[in-house]
Design a protein around this motif. Structure first.
Motif, PDB file in Angstrom:
ATOM      1  N   GLN A 204      -0.767 -11.705  19.506  1.00 32.71           N
ATOM      2  CA  GLN A 204      -0.176 -10.375  19.402  1.00 32.71           C
ATOM      3  C   GLN A 204       0.070  -9.988  17.940  1.00 32.71           C
ATOM      4  OE1 GLN A 204      -0.296  -8.478  21.969  1.00 32.71           O
ATOM      5  NE2 GLN A 204      -0.958 -10.221  23.200  1.00 32.71           N
ATOM      6  N   MET A 205       0.426 -10.974  17.120  1.00 30.08           N
ATOM      7  CA  MET A 205       0.643 -10.690  15.704  1.00 30.08           C
ATOM      8  C   MET A 205      -0.653 -10.218  15.053  1.00 30.08           C
ATOM      9  SD  MET A 205       2.278 -13.062  12.743  1.00 30.08           S
ATOM     10  CE  MET A 205       3.916 -12.960  13.419  1.00 30.08           C
ATOM     11  N   ASN A 206      -1.750 -10.867  15.384  1.00 35.45           N
ATOM     12  CA  ASN A 206      -3.039 -10.461  14.817  1.00 35.45           C
ATOM     13  C   ASN A 206      -3.392  -9.019  15.184  1.00 35.45           C
ATOM     14  OD1 ASN A 206      -3.502 -12.869  13.483  1.00 35.45           O
ATOM     15  ND2 ASN A 206      -4.600 -13.773  15.207  1.00 35.45           N
ATOM     16  N   LYS A 207      -2.918  -8.574  16.339  1.00 36.87           N
ATOM     17  CA  LYS A 207      -3.193  -7.209  16.769  1.00 36.87           C
ATOM     18  C   LYS A 207      -2.411  -6.172  15.957  1.00 36.87           C
ATOM     19  CE  LYS A 207      -4.449  -8.340  21.523  1.00 36.87           C
ATOM     20  NZ  LYS A 207      -4.107  -8.167  22.946  1.00 36.87           N
ATOM     21  N   VAL A 208      -1.225  -6.526  15.465  1.00 40.02           N
ATOM     22  CA  VAL A 208      -0.416  -5.540  14.731  1.00 40.02           C
ATOM     23  C   VAL A 208      -0.516  -5.680  13.212  1.00 40.02           C
ATOM     24  CG1 VAL A 208       1.224  -5.230  16.620  1.00 40.02           C
ATOM     25  CG2 VAL A 208       1.741  -6.859  14.804  1.00 40.02           C
ATOM     26  N   ILE A 209      -1.011  -6.804  12.730  1.00 39.67           N
ATOM     27  CA  ILE A 209      -1.058  -7.032  11.283  1.00 39.67           C
ATOM     28  C   ILE A 209      -1.903  -5.992  10.559  1.00 39.67           C
ATOM     29  CG2 ILE A 209      -2.071  -8.569   9.533  1.00 39.67           C
ATOM     30  CD1 ILE A 209      -0.761 -10.888  10.909  1.00 39.67           C
ATOM     31  N   ASP A 210      -3.063  -5.665  11.086  1.00 44.66           N
ATOM     32  CA  ASP A 210      -3.923  -4.690  10.408  1.00 44.66           C
ATOM     33  C   ASP A 210      -3.235  -3.343  10.265  1.00 44.66           C
ATOM     34  OD1 ASP A 210      -5.978  -6.489   9.981  1.00 44.66           O
ATOM     35  OD2 ASP A 210      -7.081  -5.898  11.779  1.00 44.66           O
ATOM     36  N   GLU A 211      -2.618  -2.882  11.335  1.00 46.74           N
ATOM     37  CA  GLU A 211      -1.941  -1.583  11.290  1.00 46.74           C
ATOM     38  C   GLU A 211      -0.756  -1.623  10.326  1.00 46.74           C
ATOM     39  OE1 GLU A 211      -1.369   2.366  11.860  1.00 46.74           O
ATOM     40  OE2 GLU A 211      -3.066   1.172  12.537  1.00 46.74           O
ATOM     41  N   LEU A 212       0.039  -2.683  10.401  1.00 46.22           N
ATOM     42  CA  LEU A 212       1.168  -2.807   9.467  1.00 46.22           C
ATOM     43  C   LEU A 212       0.685  -2.893   8.017  1.00 46.22           C
ATOM     44  CD1 LEU A 212       3.735  -5.216  11.157  1.00 46.22           C
ATOM     45  CD2 LEU A 212       4.121  -2.857  10.444  1.00 46.22           C
ATOM     46  N   SER A 213      -0.401  -3.594   7.790  1.00 45.24           N
ATOM     47  CA  SER A 213      -0.945  -3.708   6.435  1.00 45.24           C
ATOM     48  C   SER A 213      -1.304  -2.342   5.873  1.00 45.24           C
ATOM     49  CB  SER A 213      -2.182  -4.608   6.415  1.00 45.24           C
ATOM     50  OG  SER A 213      -1.834  -5.928   6.709  1.00 45.24           O
ATOM     51  N   LYS A 214      -1.907  -1.497   6.690  1.00 44.05           N
ATOM     52  CA  LYS A 214      -2.268  -0.149   6.247  1.00 44.05           C
ATOM     53  C   LYS A 214      -1.021   0.667   5.913  1.00 44.05           C
ATOM     54  CE  LYS A 214      -6.377  -0.043   9.136  1.00 44.05           C
ATOM     55  NZ  LYS A 214      -6.931   0.478  10.392  1.00 44.05           N
ATOM     56  N   ILE A 215      -0.043   0.608   6.782  1.00 45.96           N
ATOM     57  CA  ILE A 215       1.190   1.365   6.570  1.00 45.96           C
ATOM     58  C   ILE A 215       1.886   0.896   5.295  1.00 45.96           C
ATOM     59  CG2 ILE A 215       3.490   1.871   7.500  1.00 45.96           C
ATOM     60  CD1 ILE A 215       2.188   1.370  10.336  1.00 45.96           C
ATOM     61  N   LEU A 216       2.021  -0.422   5.155  1.00 36.26           N
ATOM     62  CA  LEU A 216       2.727  -0.972   4.002  1.00 36.26           C
ATOM     63  C   LEU A 216       1.977  -0.749   2.704  1.00 36.26           C
ATOM     64  CD1 LEU A 216       4.070  -4.224   5.644  1.00 36.26           C
ATOM     65  CD2 LEU A 216       5.373  -2.186   5.024  1.00 36.26           C
ATOM     66  N   SER A 217       0.662  -0.825   2.760  1.00 33.55           N
ATOM     67  CA  SER A 217      -0.131  -0.560   1.562  1.00 33.55           C
ATOM     68  C   SER A 217       0.141   0.847   1.065  1.00 33.55           C
ATOM     69  CB  SER A 217      -1.610  -0.753   1.871  1.00 33.55           C
ATOM     70  OG  SER A 217      -2.380  -0.414   0.745  1.00 33.55           O
ATOM     71  N   SER A 218       0.194   1.777   1.986  1.00 35.36           N
ATOM     72  CA  SER A 218       0.492   3.161   1.630  1.00 35.36           C
ATOM     73  C   SER A 218       1.883   3.282   1.002  1.00 35.36           C
ATOM     74  CB  SER A 218       0.397   4.041   2.883  1.00 35.36           C
ATOM     75  OG  SER A 218       0.835   5.340   2.624  1.00 35.36           O
ATOM     76  N   ILE A 219       2.838   2.603   1.584  1.00 34.84           N
ATOM     77  CA  ILE A 219       4.216   2.666   1.079  1.00 34.84           C
ATOM     78  C   ILE A 219       4.323   2.027  -0.298  1.00 34.84           C
ATOM     79  CG2 ILE A 219       6.559   1.772   1.419  1.00 34.84           C
ATOM     80  CD1 ILE A 219       6.010   2.057   4.474  1.00 34.84           C
ATOM     81  N   PHE A 220       3.807   0.825  -0.451  1.00 37.58           N
ATOM     82  CA  PHE A 220       3.998   0.083  -1.694  1.00 37.58           C
ATOM     83  C   PHE A 220       3.101   0.549  -2.826  1.00 37.58           C
ATOM     84  CE2 PHE A 220       6.170  -2.863   1.108  1.00 37.58           C
ATOM     85  CZ  PHE A 220       7.212  -3.296   0.312  1.00 37.58           C
ATOM     86  N   GLU A 221       1.911   0.986  -2.509  1.00 35.96           N
ATOM     87  CA  GLU A 221       0.970   1.334  -3.564  1.00 35.96           C
ATOM     88  C   GLU A 221       0.990   2.812  -3.937  1.00 35.96           C
ATOM     89  OE1 GLU A 221      -0.480  -1.010  -5.252  1.00 35.96           O
ATOM     90  OE2 GLU A 221       0.320  -2.509  -3.873  1.00 35.96           O
ATOM     91  N   LYS A 222       1.152   3.683  -2.972  1.00 32.12           N
ATOM     92  CA  LYS A 222       1.035   5.113  -3.243  1.00 32.12           C
ATOM     93  C   LYS A 222       2.369   5.801  -3.458  1.00 32.12           C
ATOM     94  CE  LYS A 222      -3.189   5.304  -0.625  1.00 32.12           C
ATOM     95  NZ  LYS A 222      -3.784   5.647   0.637  1.00 32.12           N
ATOM     96  N   ARG A 223       3.456   5.126  -3.129  1.00 30.05           N
ATOM     97  CA  ARG A 223       4.758   5.794  -3.208  1.00 30.05           C
ATOM     98  C   ARG A 223       5.723   5.075  -4.134  1.00 30.05           C
ATOM     99  NH1 ARG A 223       4.800   7.072   3.090  1.00 30.05           N
ATOM    100  NH2 ARG A 223       3.367   8.798   2.983  1.00 30.05           N
ATOM    101  N   LYS A 224       5.218   4.412  -5.117  1.00 26.74           N
ATOM    102  CA  LYS A 224       6.085   3.750  -6.085  1.00 26.74           C
ATOM    103  C   LYS A 224       6.873   4.802  -6.845  1.00 26.74           C
ATOM    104  CE  LYS A 224       3.247  -0.290  -6.910  1.00 26.74           C
ATOM    105  NZ  LYS A 224       2.447  -1.001  -7.877  1.00 26.74           N
ATOM    106  N   VAL A 225       8.131   4.515  -7.020  1.00 25.43           N
ATOM    107  CA  VAL A 225       8.969   5.392  -7.812  1.00 25.43           C
ATOM    108  C   VAL A 225       8.990   4.840  -9.231  1.00 25.43           C
ATOM    109  CG1 VAL A 225      11.318   6.254  -8.120  1.00 25.43           C
ATOM    110  CG2 VAL A 225      10.378   5.989  -5.817  1.00 25.43           C
ATOM    111  N   PRO A 226       8.607   5.636 -10.232  1.00 23.00           N
ATOM    112  CA  PRO A 226       8.601   5.109 -11.606  1.00 23.00           C
ATOM    113  C   PRO A 226      10.007   4.703 -12.038  1.00 23.00           C
ATOM    114  CG  PRO A 226       7.698   7.365 -11.489  1.00 23.00           C
ATOM    115  CD  PRO A 226       8.206   7.000 -10.140  1.00 23.00           C
ATOM    116  N   LYS A 227      10.052   3.623 -12.816  1.00 26.12           N
ATOM    117  CA  LYS A 227      11.339   3.169 -13.349  1.00 26.12           C
ATOM    118  C   LYS A 227      11.808   4.143 -14.415  1.00 26.12           C
ATOM    119  CE  LYS A 227      10.641  -1.704 -12.446  1.00 26.12           C
ATOM    120  NZ  LYS A 227      10.540  -3.035 -12.995  1.00 26.12           N
ATOM    121  N   SER A 228      13.095   4.403 -14.413  1.00 28.84           N
ATOM    122  CA  SER A 228      13.656   5.333 -15.411  1.00 28.84           C
ATOM    123  C   SER A 228      13.955   4.624 -16.706  1.00 28.84           C
ATOM    124  CB  SER A 228      14.948   5.944 -14.877  1.00 28.84           C
ATOM    125  OG  SER A 228      14.750   6.481 -13.608  1.00 28.84           O
TER     126      SER A 228
END
Length: 139
Positions: free
Chosen positions: A115-139
């Protein structure tokens, strides 16, 4: 690292975690970042301090990563701890997160992994978007 998780992203994450719990018969699933911050969790965790569990899991995963490097591996992407009745399965989700699955002997490790293998791909896509595309620049 500062990140922004939108309501839509959190709904997608919650859907994946709910799917993992319901399809695997696990007690609970936590999604944490590699620093030990809880991103989301789903399931039943009475009496468990999930914030401490998140921090300890990240430390455990970090220590194991160093062991892997010593052995010439890039990283061990999953860990499994079996107790008398309770079990914990950790899996890396991309380079930024860890999924922690808590389950007892009423379910099998094989079902958890399937079951984990079934959700890992989807979670990876979601998290990649969050971590890579939505970084907040340090002030």
């Amino acid at each position: 690292m500062n990140i922004i998780i939108t309501k839509k992203d959190l709904e997608k994450i919650d859907f994946c975690l709910n799917q993992m719990v319901s399809s695997s018969r696990a007690h609970s699933v936590l999604l944490i970042d590699r620093s030990g911050q809880l991103i989301a969790h789903h399931g039943n965790t009475p009496g468990i301090d999930i914030l401490s569990l998140s921090a300890l899991t990240a430390a455990n995963f970090g220590a194991t990563a160093e062991i892997a490097r010593m052995l010439g591996e890039e990283e061990f992407t999953l860990l499994f701890h079996k107790g008398k009745t309770e079990n914990v399965y950790f899996s890396a989700i991309g380079e930024h997160a860890i999924m922690v699955t808590l389950f007892n002997d009423n379910t099998s490790l094989g079902l958890i992994r399937l079951q984990m293998n079934k959700v890992i791909d989807e979670l990876s896509k979601i998290l990649s978007s969050i971590f890579e595309k939505r970084k907040v620049p340090k002030s």
